[in-house]
Design an enzyme around this catalytic site. Sequence first.
Site, short mmCIF file in Angstrom:
data_model
loop_
_atom_site.label_atom_id
_atom_site.label_comp_id
_atom_site.label_asym_id
_atom_site.label_seq_id
_atom_site.Cartn_x
_atom_site.Cartn_y
_atom_site.Cartn_z
N ARG A 1 0.81 -1.16 -0.07
CA ARG A 1 0.09 0.01 -0.15
C ARG A 1 0.84 1.37 0.01
NH1 ARG A 1 -4.60 0.46 4.40
NH2 ARG A 1 -5.11 -1.76 3.56
N HIS B 1 -7.84 -4.06 -7.73
CA HIS B 1 -7.52 -3.60 -6.71
C HIS B 1 -8.67 -3.88 -5.47
CE1 HIS B 1 -4.81 -0.96 -4.05
NE2 HIS B 1 -5.69 -0.26 -3.95
N TYR C 1 -18.24 12.35 -14.01
CA TYR C 1 -18.20 13.51 -14.84
C TYR C 1 -16.63 13.53 -15.52
CZ TYR C 1 -22.22 14.88 -12.13
OH TYR C 1 -23.27 14.89 -11.28
#
Length: 747
Positions: free
Chosen positions: A36, A82, A126
């Site tokens: 990570r 993931h 968007y």
Amino acid sequence: MSEEVKVVKENIKTQQLKDAISERYLAYAMSTIVSRSLPDVRDGLKPVHRRILYGMRQLKLDPKSGYKKCARVVGDVMGKYHPHGDASIYDAMVRLAQSFSVRYPLVLGQGNFGNVDGDSAAAMRYTEAKLSDAAIAIMEGLDENAVDFMDTYSGEEIEPCVMPAGFPNLLANGANGIAVGMATNIPPHNILELCDGIIALIKNPDISIAELVEFIKGPDFPTGGVISQSKESIISAYETGRGNFVVRAKWEREDLSYSNYQIVISQIPYQVQKSKLIEKIAELIENGKLSSVADVRDESAEDIRIVIEPKSRVIDDKIVMAQLFSLTELESKFALNMNVLDKNYVPRVMNLKEVLQAYVDHRVEVLTRRIDFRLNNIAHRLEILEGYLITYLNIDEVIHIIREFDDAKSKLMEKFNLSEVQADAILNMRLRSLRKLEEMEIRKETEDLKKEQAELLDVISSDKNKLKKVIDEVKNLRAIFSKNKELSSRLSLIDENVENVVVPVYDFTPKEPITIILSSMGWIKYVKNHIDLGGDFSFKDGDSLAFALHAMTNDKIIFATDKGQFFTLDANKIPSGRGYGEPIRIMLEIPVDAKIINVFVYQKDSMMLLASKFGYGFKISQNDMLAQTKNGKIVMNLMDKDELFVIKPILIDDDKVAVVGNNRKLLVFDMEELPVFSRGKGVILQKYKEANTYLSDVITFKQSDGLSWINGSRNFNVSDISMWIGKRASVGHMPPDGFPKSNKFNK
């Protein structure tokens, strides 16, 4: 007992709680470190970034294709590669697209991806994205067995363990992350300088880091700025993998009419939010902390343009900026910590040369694997082409065998000594390929492939040739990026002389007389002018006066507690008014069990005498009492149940120290016997033989003036003090007649 209960009991294992917690926490820590938080030294990517790039590649979002919704990318990455939430994936993806966060964006975004003011990106539904050229370079060779692959978390797909890294991403874009017990913070660098440094390292493996810094000058932040650092400190940071880079805003003076001027800031330090920076400057102006500045305006469009108006045209622009640098994030520090995962996934701090060498070693390995892959393909193709040529030489017989025999494959292999691969290729050949022109093309292709094969075999025949090939690849990368001036030009200037230039910074706080009042309950305020300290002050019910002193608004006030801890507060930060003031513990982190025993105005280089209840003491400069934070500063180290008891100023001419205990024993010794400490326990001032005997008071005085004290309303003075003079840490003798029963010199 049922069979199910019996099976359960047999499977129960006894383990100490501390062992179980330790084992599980270690597993969690390693997972955080490896999977990570820390980047791989070879490709400079964390797993989430690697999976985002690979997922976008699988969606064929190369630079020449159209954009696709980020929600589509995030969904694919989350579903296939993931196993974490969509928010973390999208946040990581957004950062890869922000030109003010990464020096060379790996994702090309379309839509609102946030800005330098700190505004967040629009929702993923968007925005749209595709890969950049740098990202393509990082993944070049994935289809050529350049790196190992592993199963994804679901086992349904595969993903690369590391990228081929044709682009030196770790140093080019930097990295930051916090793991368990360790962190990483690597600044971005200029790609052309990195290429030059890599080439220099390959040509001279014994090159020093000081020599590498001739090529890699230092960080190159996407927001520019000026790195105020000497070459020696830059080299030191790169040699250890740890250090600090001081980054200042880039500014210039713009002259106006009537000899007026304004300061324009065009670049700000890396990772500083412009909107918060301007808010901080405006707040300092409003609070009078930036009295040299009249106003601040944000005139930024695509480029940053922050305008600073000085309060007076006679104030030097360097003085204004020096004050801004000291009080705002226009000057900030980037803490270098090159803590990365090596090729064996072991976290460690590397220096600059080790990072570059790890990248070169990785590129050599990738080159070798890609060449092996290509040689295998060439060998396979040559085998097929050899079969094709046999077909053309024996075309009629080949056609006859195919038409007449059911097992044509075996017959062809037996007749012409063909391999199974050649036989399959001949049987799958199209009739239109039997023309004469095709034979000529096959002979030419065979010739070209053998030539390429020989060249590749020559490359992998020696380490020297491999490194030469890596140099050619780096030179090609440099040539590609040098065509783009925006990406290749250095943005962060390096000024080695800034930290050596002493710029006078004046305190613009108005110098006005005030009276500071501190109550017993810890409420503090000031009133204007120097008023009578014995006057009638108003307090809350049950509260009373603890300390009152005269000061100036630009003074520093020192607060001492019985725990040996000292605190510093600017006088102008103390609230004014006719009310009760504000609690001192809001402004300073004074422990609840600590009692303020003295308050005084800081005087530079002045000496003080500190003494504890148990009779320890030393001399100290007020300079060493100043605390830089509101958490204070421990000055006197105290034993259990001991407390700081006396704080007295020492005059320049004082040559004697007088100590009296509650056993009414007075001792006078030379000032020279009292050492000067900046912090410590001190030395014994007076020896106490009886139990429950403590120090009562200490003063310093000039022997020629005699020993003085006050008893009630009368002043006493003894000129002949020979009876009480002794060595420090002696017992002393009974004090002279008239000495107070309180055993205090001034009470």
